[in-house]
Design an enzyme around this catalytic site. Structure first.
Site, short mmCIF file in Angstrom:
data_model
loop_
_atom_site.label_atom_id
_atom_site.label_comp_id
_atom_site.label_asym_id
_atom_site.label_seq_id
_atom_site.Cartn_x
_atom_site.Cartn_y
_atom_site.Cartn_z
N LEU A 203 13.07 16.18 -27.09
CA LEU A 203 11.95 15.26 -27.27
C LEU A 203 10.81 16.00 -27.96
CD1 LEU A 203 11.89 13.61 -23.70
CD2 LEU A 203 12.68 12.51 -25.81
N HIS A 204 10.31 15.44 -29.05
CA HIS A 204 9.21 16.11 -29.73
C HIS A 204 8.24 15.17 -30.43
CE1 HIS A 204 11.79 15.35 -33.20
NE2 HIS A 204 10.73 15.52 -33.95
N ARG A 205 8.60 13.90 -30.61
CA ARG A 205 7.74 13.01 -31.38
C ARG A 205 6.42 12.75 -30.65
NH1 ARG A 205 9.81 11.05 -35.92
NH2 ARG A 205 12.05 11.29 -36.20
#
Length: 388
Positions: A203-205
């Site tokens: 997860l990075h957005r």
């Protein structure tokens, strides 16, 4: 012929690798420019080494900054280089800030531009990547399409069919090349999850990690998922910083393991053996579809709808109960058959180089190479916990 490739971030490197190999086979002078958009060695240098990409001929050292700062920095530093080198073609990859910046510079200098992974659209104009895609495609002379839906998007925007080349997905070229090495690594055993089901998470957005309430909800979901099976979570630096700000690690105990970012081969090794992937990454939607691994993408939309209509990917909103319900469905209903998607066959780079070197054509309206699966609507599914 002199071809100049501009890359700046991890997804670009994986698209560059097979194209570089094919250009070298043809004896083309291939100049690689790294903008430095991703400058961390764990997210840049290691990928060049693992994917056998030659060291960049030029490094612009742009680094971090706002979207405007990064784009402007690439443009300012790339322009004199293009003036000096006078390439016959500039290749750009994907949808990052380096991509659109390079396309702008080349187009204004009247240098031909080729866009690898053209025509993808999410329809979400809050995503900077969507703006980058549309602008880059408008400026490019050669549009290299990964899937047929990309042609429909470009046709709707009035792009002439002569610029379109349906070459297939170059990311799959890299996956096919790397898969034997990834299997040899046996990363699952190294992380203590061999011979049993486990999930992999990325997860990075900003929409998922920058809003505290959303991040808490997702971490809660991962903690509860870890009560059912081990969850391995290689944490992007941006995400780790946000988790640190919460001053509270997610629940899940030893079964939820927060890892440092992984190299491409180790990550691929984990994904191949996993029972489930939870992500917001574009590349993982494609890789899991090719591998037949169930994937939950925590986004309301995707620029890769073929991974939902023909693949193993499902969209889900960033809500605990929706993520858990989607995970239950994915784990219970995994298909024994791996999806087959047209021209995702490991030969996309060969087609790209055939266009560049031989003026070959790969028309979108040619006969399909594999039967199309029945389409399913690619939309987020906020399923309540326990729903069947």
């Amino acid at each position: 012929m002199r071809v100049l490739s501009v890359v700046g971030a991890r997804p670009n490197f994986m698209k560059l690798a097979p194209v570089d190999r094919e250009l070298v086979k043809r004896g083309v002078e291939h100049v690689i420019v790294h903008t430095g958009q991703h400058y961390d060695p764990g997210m840049s240098d290691a990928f060049f080494e693992e994917l056998w990409i030659p060291a960049p001929d030029h490094h612009l050292g742009v680094g971090s900054g706002s979207h405007a700062q990064q784009t402007a920095g690439v443009m300012q530093r790339l322009e004199p280089l293009l003036v000096e080198l006078k390439p016959d073609l500039v290749l750009v990859y994907g949808d990052v800030n380096s991509t659109v910046a390079a396309a702008l510079v080349a187009a204004k200098l009247q240098v031909r531009v080729g866009h690898v992974e053209a025509g993808l659209r999410s329809g979400d104009w809050t995503m900077p990547e969507e703006i980058n895609r549309v602008v880059t495609d408008r400026l490019s002379d050669l549009l290299f399409l990964p899937s047929r839906d990309a042609a429909l998007n470009l046709s709707a925007e009035g792009v002439a069919s002569e610029r379109l080349h349906f070459v297939g997905n170059v990311m799959i070229d890299t996956l096919c090349w790397a898969l034997p090495q990834a299997r040899t690594l046996d990363a699952a055993a190294r992380h203590g999850v061999a011979e049993r089901p486990y999930a992999v998470v990325t997860l990075h957005r900003p929409s998922n990690v920058d809003e505290t309430s959303v991040l808490r909800e997702l971490l809660d979901a991962l903690g509860r998922l870890a009560a059912k099976l081990p969850v391995l979570f290689p944490v992007h630096p941006r995400t780790r910083s946000r988790i640190g700000e919460l001053r509270k690690l997610p629940a899940g105990g030893r079964k939820l393991e927060l890892l440092d970012p992984l190299g491409y081969l180790e990550m691929l090794s984990l994904v191949v053996g996993s029972s489930l992937v939870v992500t917001d990454s574009g590349g993982l939607q494609e890789e899991t579809t090719f591998l037949g691994v169930p994937c939950i993408t925590v986004r309301p939309n995707t620029e890769r709808p073929i991974t939902c209509t023909h693949g193993t990917n499902r969209l889900v909103l960033p809500r605990r109960d929706a993520v858990l319900a989607a995970a239950e469905r994915a784990l219970a209903r995994r298909s024994p058959a791996r999806p087959v998607i047209e021209r995702w066959d490991g030969h996309a780079a060969e087609r790209i180089v055939a266009v560049v070197c031989d003026d070959a054509r790969f028309d979108v309206d040619g006969a399909a190479e594999s039967p199309a699966a029945p389409a399913r609507r690619a939309a987020a599914i906020p399923i309540p916990l326990g729903a069947s």
